[in-house]
Design a protein around this motif. Structure first.
Motif, mmCIF file in Angstrom:
data_model
loop_
_atom_site.group_PDB
_atom_site.id
_atom_site.type_symbol
_atom_site.label_atom_id
_atom_site.label_comp_id
_atom_site.label_asym_id
_atom_site.label_seq_id
_atom_site.Cartn_x
_atom_site.Cartn_y
_atom_site.Cartn_z
ATOM 1 N N LEU A 1 -14.586 0.832 -31.319
ATOM 2 C CA LEU A 1 -13.147 0.765 -31.054
ATOM 3 C C LEU A 1 -12.537 2.163 -31.001
ATOM 4 N N ILE A 2 -12.815 2.966 -32.021
ATOM 5 C CA ILE A 2 -12.216 4.308 -32.092
ATOM 6 C C ILE A 2 -12.697 5.162 -30.926
ATOM 7 N N ALA A 3 -13.996 5.104 -30.610
ATOM 8 C CA ALA A 3 -14.522 5.889 -29.496
ATOM 9 C C ALA A 3 -13.886 5.474 -28.174
ATOM 10 N N THR A 4 -13.652 4.171 -28.009
ATOM 11 C CA THR A 4 -12.987 3.690 -26.790
ATOM 12 C C THR A 4 -11.587 4.281 -26.669
ATOM 13 N N PHE A 5 -10.863 4.309 -27.783
ATOM 14 C CA PHE A 5 -9.509 4.879 -27.773
ATOM 15 C C PHE A 5 -9.544 6.373 -27.448
ATOM 16 N N TRP A 6 -10.480 7.092 -28.035
ATOM 17 C CA TRP A 6 -10.591 8.522 -27.749
ATOM 18 C C TRP A 6 -10.954 8.764 -26.287
ATOM 19 N N HIS A 7 -11.875 7.967 -25.783
ATOM 20 C CA HIS A 7 -12.320 8.138 -24.398
ATOM 21 C C HIS A 7 -11.173 7.891 -23.407
ATOM 22 N N SER A 8 -10.296 6.953 -23.745
ATOM 23 C CA SER A 8 -9.177 6.631 -22.857
ATOM 24 C C SER A 8 -7.969 7.526 -23.097
ATOM 25 N N GLY A 9 -8.070 8.443 -24.077
ATOM 26 C CA GLY A 9 -6.965 9.345 -24.361
ATOM 27 C C GLY A 9 -5.776 8.672 -25.003
ATOM 28 N N ARG A 10 -6.009 7.659 -25.770
ATOM 29 C CA ARG A 10 -4.920 6.894 -26.403
ATOM 30 C C ARG A 10 -4.184 7.778 -27.400
ATOM 31 N N SER A 11 -2.884 7.853 -27.268
ATOM 32 C CA SER A 11 -2.089 8.749 -28.124
ATOM 33 C C SER A 11 -1.594 8.089 -29.393
ATOM 34 N N THR A 12 -1.812 6.774 -29.540
ATOM 35 C CA THR A 12 -1.297 6.060 -30.708
ATOM 36 C C THR A 12 -2.254 6.088 -31.888
ATOM 37 N N VAL A 13 -3.417 6.727 -31.735
ATOM 38 C CA VAL A 13 -4.356 6.876 -32.848
ATOM 39 C C VAL A 13 -4.661 8.364 -33.007
ATOM 40 N N PRO A 14 -5.073 8.789 -34.211
ATOM 41 C CA PRO A 14 -5.396 10.208 -34.409
ATOM 42 C C PRO A 14 -6.448 10.681 -33.409
ATOM 43 N N SER A 15 -6.257 11.854 -32.846
ATOM 44 C CA SER A 15 -7.175 12.406 -31.851
ATOM 45 C C SER A 15 -8.450 12.889 -32.523
ATOM 46 N N PRO A 16 -9.535 13.081 -31.768
ATOM 47 C CA PRO A 16 -10.803 13.530 -32.372
ATOM 48 C C PRO A 16 -10.673 14.901 -33.028
ATOM 49 N N GLU A 17 -9.773 15.748 -32.527
ATOM 50 C CA GLU A 17 -9.614 17.084 -33.115
ATOM 51 C C GLU A 17 -9.115 17.022 -34.550
ATOM 52 N N THR A 18 -8.392 15.960 -34.907
ATOM 53 C CA THR A 18 -7.823 15.850 -36.253
ATOM 54 C C THR A 18 -8.770 15.225 -37.263
ATOM 55 N N VAL A 19 -9.941 14.827 -36.807
ATOM 56 C CA VAL A 19 -10.908 14.159 -37.676
ATOM 57 C C VAL A 19 -11.995 15.153 -38.060
ATOM 58 N N ASP A 20 -12.506 15.060 -39.302
ATOM 59 C CA ASP A 20 -13.534 16.005 -39.718
ATOM 60 C C ASP A 20 -14.794 15.849 -38.874
ATOM 61 N N ALA A 21 -15.548 16.933 -38.760
ATOM 62 C CA ALA A 21 -16.658 17.021 -37.805
ATOM 63 C C ALA A 21 -17.701 15.931 -38.007
ATOM 64 N N GLU A 22 -18.098 15.669 -39.264
ATOM 65 C CA GLU A 22 -19.152 14.689 -39.518
ATOM 66 C C GLU A 22 -18.698 13.283 -39.149
ATOM 67 N N THR A 23 -17.475 12.933 -39.517
ATOM 68 C CA THR A 23 -16.953 11.605 -39.170
ATOM 69 C C THR A 23 -16.878 11.447 -37.658
ATOM 70 N N ARG A 24 -16.386 12.466 -36.964
ATOM 71 C CA ARG A 24 -16.282 12.416 -35.501
ATOM 72 C C ARG A 24 -17.662 12.238 -34.873
ATOM 73 N N ARG A 25 -18.628 12.993 -35.355
ATOM 74 C CA ARG A 25 -19.968 12.913 -34.787
ATOM 75 C C ARG A 25 -20.573 11.530 -35.015
ATOM 76 N N ARG A 26 -20.423 10.991 -36.204
ATOM 77 C CA ARG A 26 -20.986 9.670 -36.502
ATOM 78 C C ARG A 26 -20.340 8.582 -35.644
ATOM 79 N N ILE A 27 -19.037 8.665 -35.470
ATOM 80 C CA ILE A 27 -18.337 7.655 -34.667
ATOM 81 C C ILE A 27 -18.831 7.680 -33.222
ATOM 82 N N LEU A 28 -18.883 8.855 -32.615
ATOM 83 C CA LEU A 28 -19.258 8.950 -31.208
ATOM 84 C C LEU A 28 -20.743 8.683 -30.995
ATOM 85 N N ALA A 29 -21.596 9.105 -31.928
ATOM 86 C CA ALA A 29 -23.027 8.805 -31.798
ATOM 87 C C ALA A 29 -23.271 7.308 -31.952
ATOM 88 N N GLY A 30 -22.573 6.678 -32.910
ATOM 89 C CA GLY A 30 -22.720 5.234 -33.091
ATOM 90 C C GLY A 30 -22.233 4.454 -31.888
#
Length: 812
Positions: A324-353
């Motif tokens: 869900l979160i990766a889909t929102f990031w991929h579509s550029g959804r502005s209503t959820v925190p952007s990937p830049e605001t998330v810590d590196a490990e969490t961001r990597r795990r979300i997108l790899a998963g």
């Protein structure tokens, strides 16, 4: 029921939605009219429940006015009233109807909707959730009650055969339709017609993301199915449908647990039996609930869930939330925190998963987009792994290997490294280009990796490659060595056991092969619950066990029931790869093992349509050749040749077993009669597992030069002639086997071994009737007949249908 009403007795039909209540009362009302009685028809409604006498007023029948307080009776005979959805009537209407029944002024047929399990639920109104007023009438003996149940799998099978026939839809699709019908006969019928249309058009009726056509009868029935859910239930069902597989504990952080329980009780949501208890909503029901929500409401709910999940990174998310979160990031959804605001490990795990899920679902393009987004912030082995899988899915194999070669093995954790090596090995097996296997070994050596649990993953690939090269002795030696490695991953052990068993069976060493498969099955079982740990492994084991048992001439009566359980589980999860493997297992257990080439064809055709993962693709050509053989055995030689032409000839150079299988298949076609001539219906193991070297031409110069001492170690084993299963086992017949039952052993007649129904079916087999003809004669489904034939063969030790018929005929 009509007779009861005409005799002055009221009736209540109670059952969950879809159990057929409305169909029954409609039929009764029609029969009453044919007999000259015009019933009053009343329909309860949630929208009218708040209005006194709302449903009665809408019925607009003067005969109902005569029942109201203060009105004198206008007819000497009681008024016949038919009430649908009586549980939706307001209290005034219920009191009026029950009072008129007690005073003898009316008789009524009530259809009452109940929740599954409502009788055990606190606060249920009466037995099984029936309105209290009607329940009191029943308890006082003033009303007869009939309870209807939801469809069980066997009844669904019989109905599907009536709706679309028994030979069109494969067993996996049929099980999935049973799951998606939620016990409703009407919905099952509409879904069956839709699936039949898709199948005839050459499309997969279970394709992920496929939607029913708006305005279609199936869509209308689905809309009616969710019509009585409240707004919170609609939102919860839509959310769970979007987040398939979300752990129950995670879901309860965002959805009221009581609402989840209500949806589970209705059967709208299925709870997986894995430890995390994943939630799965039927995609069609979820779409119907989404359509009933106000525009944008689901998006708001998902935004809140994604934002809360990112705000609590210490809480487990799971693959569903990552997607869900990766889909929102991929579509550029502005209503959820952007990937830049998330810590590196969490961001990597979300997108790899999310990339892993996309690859598993056949969305290589999406997986590549996720990994590219993640790698803007830094590289990682898990990202390169998923990028490699995505590039292979897009047929860019050079880039796929390059991604793997760019990983620094020394800096990768054991779990990720094992997955990388396993994927690299699979890719090498699928594309056996000179030097690529060596490059994997060199890559590990250059990084100083000497962990046996990692290196044994390469050995598993060697064993698989040896099987594909028909080098059976090497396959057994390498695979058995992996089984001795301390710390080897369970999946590596299971894969090795399968390869070793496969090679043993090809050499005619059936006992050893079956024993290894049984050990692998135990390794895949939870020691507490006994359930399979991995559904994919269970399906693979079932396929190989069924093939090995058939080749050994040993029917396995437990296989059909085991197949039913895992197929239903795969249907609930709606995972494409699991559905494909379930189809392969069904082809072996229900088709090949039961000498039913038409079943084999249907099951494999559907399975091949769904089999698109490269990890499994190495077996795809062999499955295609099995289907061609089934078509030939069924007398469809033109179709067999057409299917053979569809197999890519370029694959023949990859592995020796491909060339050998094609040659044996071509030989099988050439031996078949032309269309219209009779076809021998008895199928031996050699039909699907050919072991006679003389039936095909010798393959390859290297093969012609092979020393005689290697003839057992490599290639098809020695011809077995006409040896029976007992001969292969050393001449010993098992207790209760065919020889015993036929009179050569203990004094037990056939009727003492088989049940009455099994004996009835077996006698018709002896008369050379097909399963379809037996089903028609005994008023059974074809699948039920198949199960009885298979069980009877197992009990009597019969290798084929012909042998079963011969044993039974000889005992008469």
């Amino acid at each position: 029921m009509t007779e009861r009403l005409l005799a002055g007795e009221s009736v209540m039909i109670a059952g969950p939605f879809g159990s057929g209540k409305s169909h029954v009362i409609t039929a009764v009302a029609a029969e009453l009219r044919q007999l000259g009685h015009d019933p009053v028809v009343v329909r309860g409604s949630a929208t009218l429940r708040s209005a006194p006498y709302g449903a009665l007023d809408v019925a607009d029948d003067t005969r109902l006015e005569a029942l109201r307080p203060g009105e004198a009776a206008r007819h000497e005979t009681p008024t016949v009233i038919v009430v649908d959805d009586a549980h939706q009537l307001d209290d005034f209407s219920l009191q009026l109807l029950t009072r008129s029944i007690l005073h003898g002024r009316s008789v009524a047929l009530f259809a009452v909707g109940t929740e599954p399990g409502a009788a055990d639920s606190p606060g249920a109104s009466g037995a099984s959730g029936a309105p209290a007023a009607l329940n009191d009438l029943w308890l006082e003996g003033r009303l007869h009650r009939t309870d209807l149940a939801l469809l069980d799998p066997d009844t669904s099978e019989e109905l599907l055969s009536e709706y679309v026939g028994s030979g069109l839809l494969d067993s996996v699709t049929r099980r999935a339709l049973h799951v998606r019908a939620h016990g409703s006969r009407r919905l099952l019928r509409e879904l069956a017609f839709d699936a039949a249309t898709e199948t005839v058009a050459g499309r997969d009726p279970l394709a992920l993301g496929r939607e029913l056509a708006p305005g279609s009868r199936a869509a209308d029935v689905l809309a009616a199915t969710v019509a009585d859910l409240d707004d919170d239930q609609h939102r919860a069902l839509a959310v769970i449908g979007r987040l398939r597989g979300m752990a129950s504990a995670t879901a309860c952080r965002f959805i009221d647990p009581a609402i989840i329980d209500s949806l589970v009780q209705r059967g709208a949501v299925h709870v997986d039996d894995r430890p995390e208890r994943g939630l799965y909503a039927d995609p069609y029901l979820a779409a119907a609930s989404t359509a009933r929500l106000a525009p944008g409401r689901l998006d708001v709910a998902l935004d809140v869930i994604a934002t809360r999940a990112l705000a609590t990174p210490e809480q487990p998310r799971g693959a569903a939330l990552d997607r869900l979160i990766a889909t929102f990031w991929h579509s550029g959804r502005s209503t959820v925190p952007s990937p830049e605001t998330v810590d590196a490990e969490t961001r990597r795990r979300i997108l790899a998963g999310a990339a892993h899920s996309a690859n598993s679902g056949g969305r290589s393009d999406l997986a590549l987009a996720y990994t590219a987004m993640a790698r803007k912030y830094g590289d990682h082995a898990s990202l390169r792994l998923e990028s490699s899988r995505a590039r292979a899915g897009l047929q860019d194999f050079a880039a796929a290997f390059a991604e793997l070669a760019g990983i620094d093995a020394a800096g990768v954790c054991t779990g990720d490294l094992r997955r990388v090596v396993r994927w690299w090995s699979s890719l090498t097996t699928w594309l056996p280009v000179e030097g690529r296997g060596a490059s994997l070994t060199g890559w590990l050596e250059a990084s100083g990796i000497d962990d046996p649990s990692i290196l044994c993953e390469i050995e598993v690939q060697r064993a698989e490659a040896a099987c594909l090269a028909m080098d059976w002795s090497t396959a057994v030696a390498v695979a058995d060595a992996v089984l001795e490695v301390e710390g080897a991953h369970t999946l590596a052990r299971v894969r090795s056991a399968i390869m070793s068993a496969f090679a043993d069976v090809q050499r005619g060493r059936f006992d050893e092969g079956l024993a290894k498969l049984a050990a692998a099955d135990r390794a895949n079982r939870d020691p507490v619950t006994g359930r399979p740990v991995s559904l994919m492994v269970e399906l693979a084991l079932l396929s190989f066990e069924g093939g090995a048992a058939f080749a050994a001439g040993r029917p396995m009566p437990a296989h059909p029931q085991r197949l039913r359980v895992v197929t239903l589980l795969a249907a609930h999860r709606d995972d494409r790869s699991s559905l494909a493997l379930a189809g392969v297992a069904a082809a072996v257990v229900l088709g090949i093992a039961q000498s039913e080439p038409d079943v084999t064809d249907v099951e494999l055709e559907a399975a091949l349509r769904r089999l698109d993962r490269i990890e499994l693709a190495v077996w795809r050509p062999l499955l295609a050749y099995l289907r061609v053989t089934a078509l030939a055995r069924n007398g469809r030689t033109d179709d067999a040749r057409a299917a053979l032409d569809e197999v890519d000839d370029q694959l023949l150079s990859h592995h020796l077993i491909y060339r050998y299988s094609r040659d044996t298949t071509e030989a099988e076609i050439s031996q078949r009669p032309v269309r219209g001539e009779p076809v021998e219906t008895t199928i031996s193991p050699d039909t699907y597992f050919p072991r006679h070297r003389g039936t095909v031409r010798r393959i390859g110069a290297d093969r012609r030069a092979q020393p005689e001492s290697q003839t057992e170690a490599s290639g098809p084993p020695r011809a077995t002639g006409t040896a029976t299963a007992a001969d292969r086992a050393g001449g010993q017949s098992a207790p209760g086997s065919a020889s015993d039952a036929a009179g050569g052993g203990p004094a037990r007649g056939i009727d003492a071994v088989l049940t009455e129904r099994e004996l009835e079916v077996a006698l018709l087999v002896a008369r050379q009737l097909s399963n379809k003809e037996i089903a028609h004669q005994l008023y059974l489904s074809v699948r039920t007949v198949e199960s009885h034939v298979y069980t009877a063969r197992g009990k009597l030790g019969a290798r084929t249908r012909r042998e079963l018929g011969r044993i039974v005929a000889g005992s008469e």
